[in-house]
Design a protein around this motif. Structure first.
Motif, PDB file in Angstrom:
ATOM      1  N   ARG A   1       0.847  -1.178   0.000  1.00  0.00           N
ATOM      2  CA  ARG A   1       0.000   0.000   0.000  1.00  0.00           C
ATOM      3  C   ARG A   1       0.887   1.234   0.000  1.00  0.00           C
ATOM      4  O   ARG A   1       1.967   1.214   0.554  1.00  0.00           O
ATOM      5  N   CYS A   2       0.402   2.277  -0.592  1.00  0.00           N
ATOM      6  CA  CYS A   2       1.160   3.522  -0.539  1.00  0.00           C
ATOM      7  C   CYS A   2       1.094   4.074   0.884  1.00  0.00           C
ATOM      8  O   CYS A   2       0.333   3.596   1.713  1.00  0.00           O
ATOM      9  N   SER A   3       1.906   5.046   1.146  1.00  0.00           N
ATOM     10  CA  SER A   3       1.891   5.652   2.469  1.00  0.00           C
ATOM     11  C   SER A   3       2.071   7.151   2.336  1.00  0.00           C
ATOM     12  O   SER A   3       2.472   7.664   1.288  1.00  0.00           O
ATOM     13  N   ARG A   4       1.788   7.823   3.415  1.00  0.00           N
ATOM     14  CA  ARG A   4       1.917   9.278   3.442  1.00  0.00           C
ATOM     15  C   ARG A   4       3.389   9.645   3.248  1.00  0.00           C
ATOM     16  O   ARG A   4       4.266   9.065   3.870  1.00  0.00           O
ATOM     17  N   PRO A   5       3.666  10.628   2.386  1.00  0.00           N
ATOM     18  CA  PRO A   5       5.051  11.080   2.233  1.00  0.00           C
ATOM     19  C   PRO A   5       5.596  11.603   3.568  1.00  0.00           C
ATOM     20  O   PRO A   5       4.846  12.158   4.370  1.00  0.00           O
ATOM     21  N   ASP A   6       6.899  11.444   3.768  1.00  0.00           N
ATOM     22  CA  ASP A   6       7.492  11.932   5.011  1.00  0.00           C
ATOM     23  C   ASP A   6       7.443  13.460   5.053  1.00  0.00           C
ATOM     24  O   ASP A   6       7.242  14.124   4.035  1.00  0.00           O
ATOM     25  N   ASP A   7       7.633  14.009   6.232  1.00  0.00           N
ATOM     26  CA  ASP A   7       7.507  15.452   6.428  1.00  0.00           C
ATOM     27  C   ASP A   7       8.481  16.249   5.558  1.00  0.00           C
ATOM     28  O   ASP A   7       8.137  17.320   5.059  1.00  0.00           O
ATOM     29  N   GLY A   8       9.698  15.734   5.369  1.00  0.00           N
ATOM     30  CA  GLY A   8      10.673  16.441   4.532  1.00  0.00           C
ATOM     31  C   GLY A   8      10.188  16.563   3.100  1.00  0.00           C
ATOM     32  O   GLY A   8      10.333  17.627   2.480  1.00  0.00           O
ATOM     33  N   THR A   9       9.613  15.496   2.574  1.00  0.00           N
ATOM     34  CA  THR A   9       9.081  15.521   1.209  1.00  0.00           C
ATOM     35  C   THR A   9       7.931  16.511   1.106  1.00  0.00           C
ATOM     36  O   THR A   9       7.854  17.289   0.147  1.00  0.00           O
ATOM     37  N   VAL A  10       7.056  16.510   2.091  1.00  0.00           N
ATOM     38  CA  VAL A  10       5.933  17.450   2.100  1.00  0.00           C
ATOM     39  C   VAL A  10       6.452  18.887   2.113  1.00  0.00           C
ATOM     40  O   VAL A  10       5.992  19.739   1.347  1.00  0.00           O
ATOM     41  N   GLU A  11       7.456  19.150   2.948  1.00  0.00           N
ATOM     42  CA  GLU A  11       7.995  20.507   3.055  1.00  0.00           C
ATOM     43  C   GLU A  11       8.689  20.964   1.777  1.00  0.00           C
ATOM     44  O   GLU A  11       8.494  22.090   1.322  1.00  0.00           O
ATOM     45  N   VAL A  12       9.518  20.095   1.181  1.00  0.00           N
ATOM     46  CA  VAL A  12      10.251  20.523  -0.012  1.00  0.00           C
ATOM     47  C   VAL A  12       9.311  20.761  -1.186  1.00  0.00           C
ATOM     48  O   VAL A  12       9.495  21.703  -1.960  1.00  0.00           O
ATOM     49  N   PHE A  13       8.252  19.956  -1.313  1.00  0.00           N
ATOM     50  CA  PHE A  13       7.335  20.187  -2.421  1.00  0.00           C
ATOM     51  C   PHE A  13       6.375  21.336  -2.141  1.00  0.00           C
ATOM     52  O   PHE A  13       5.866  21.950  -3.079  1.00  0.00           O
ATOM     53  N   ALA A  14       6.159  21.668  -0.872  1.00  0.00           N
ATOM     54  CA  ALA A  14       5.397  22.882  -0.563  1.00  0.00           C
ATOM     55  C   ALA A  14       6.176  24.094  -1.052  1.00  0.00           C
ATOM     56  O   ALA A  14       5.602  25.061  -1.543  1.00  0.00           O
ATOM     57  N   LEU A  15       7.491  24.022  -0.961  1.00  0.00           N
ATOM     58  CA  LEU A  15       8.340  25.112  -1.453  1.00  0.00           C
ATOM     59  C   LEU A  15       8.510  25.049  -2.965  1.00  0.00           C
ATOM     60  O   LEU A  15       8.173  25.977  -3.686  1.00  0.00           O
ATOM     61  N   LEU A  16       9.053  23.943  -3.466  1.00  0.00           N
ATOM     62  CA  LEU A  16       9.360  23.839  -4.893  1.00  0.00           C
ATOM     63  C   LEU A  16       8.115  23.701  -5.756  1.00  0.00           C
ATOM     64  O   LEU A  16       8.181  23.929  -6.964  1.00  0.00           O
ATOM     65  N   GLY A  17       7.008  23.331  -5.145  1.00  0.00           N
ATOM     66  CA  GLY A  17       5.762  23.204  -5.898  1.00  0.00           C
ATOM     67  C   GLY A  17       5.116  24.534  -6.227  1.00  0.00           C
ATOM     68  O   GLY A  17       4.215  24.606  -7.056  1.00  0.00           O
TER      69      GLY A  17
END
Length: 136
Positions: A24-40
């Motif tokens: 099953r997929c899982s929630r991305p880790d906090d670092g991934t969430v943070e970097v894509f909040a910025l780079l996204g």
């Protein structure tokens, strides 16, 4: 609703395709969430990429990132500065000029940006309509 989200997260293999079953997929880790909040955010990654090549004046950055408005450029530069990814350098002149350069933290994004760029060349080539000309 959470159960519905979990069910929709079942891997393709669990739905019958080849590969391991039951993953099953899982929630991305906090670092991934943070970097894509910025780079996204639109323009942010392009500004970092432009500055990875060296410092730039506001007008140079405006030309380097086709389509960005001056207001959006100013906003993104201020945001990146507040995050400690770039510094604003004022040359008293005359004339007064402002340049921007990445900090060590900003330059540390270089390898990741290079990997993303290589991945795009390998996997996204030709999938997007041509954008504005870079030399315009």
């Amino acid at each position: 609703m959470e159960g519905a989200e979990e069910r929709s997260c079942t891997s393709i293999s669990a739905a019958g395709a080849s590969g391991d079953h039951g993953h099953r997929c899982s929630r991305p880790d906090d670092g991934t969430v943070e970097v894509f909040a910025l780079l996204g955010k639109r323009w942010t990654g392009l500004l970092i990429a432009a500055l990875l090549k060296g410092p730039g004046f506001f007008s140079e950055l405006h030309r380097a990132v086709p389509g960005i408005s001056e207001r959006m450029l100013a906003d993104r530069l201020a945001e990146l500065s507040a995050l400690g990814l770039l510094v604003r350098i004022v040359d008293d002149g005359p004339p007064v000029r402002v340049s921007y350069r990445l900090t060590d933290a900003g330059r540390a994004l270089g390898p990741a940006m290079a990997e993303l760029s290589q991945w795009a060349r390998s996997h996204l080539a030709g999938t997007r309509a041509p954008g504005p000309r870079r030399d315009a």
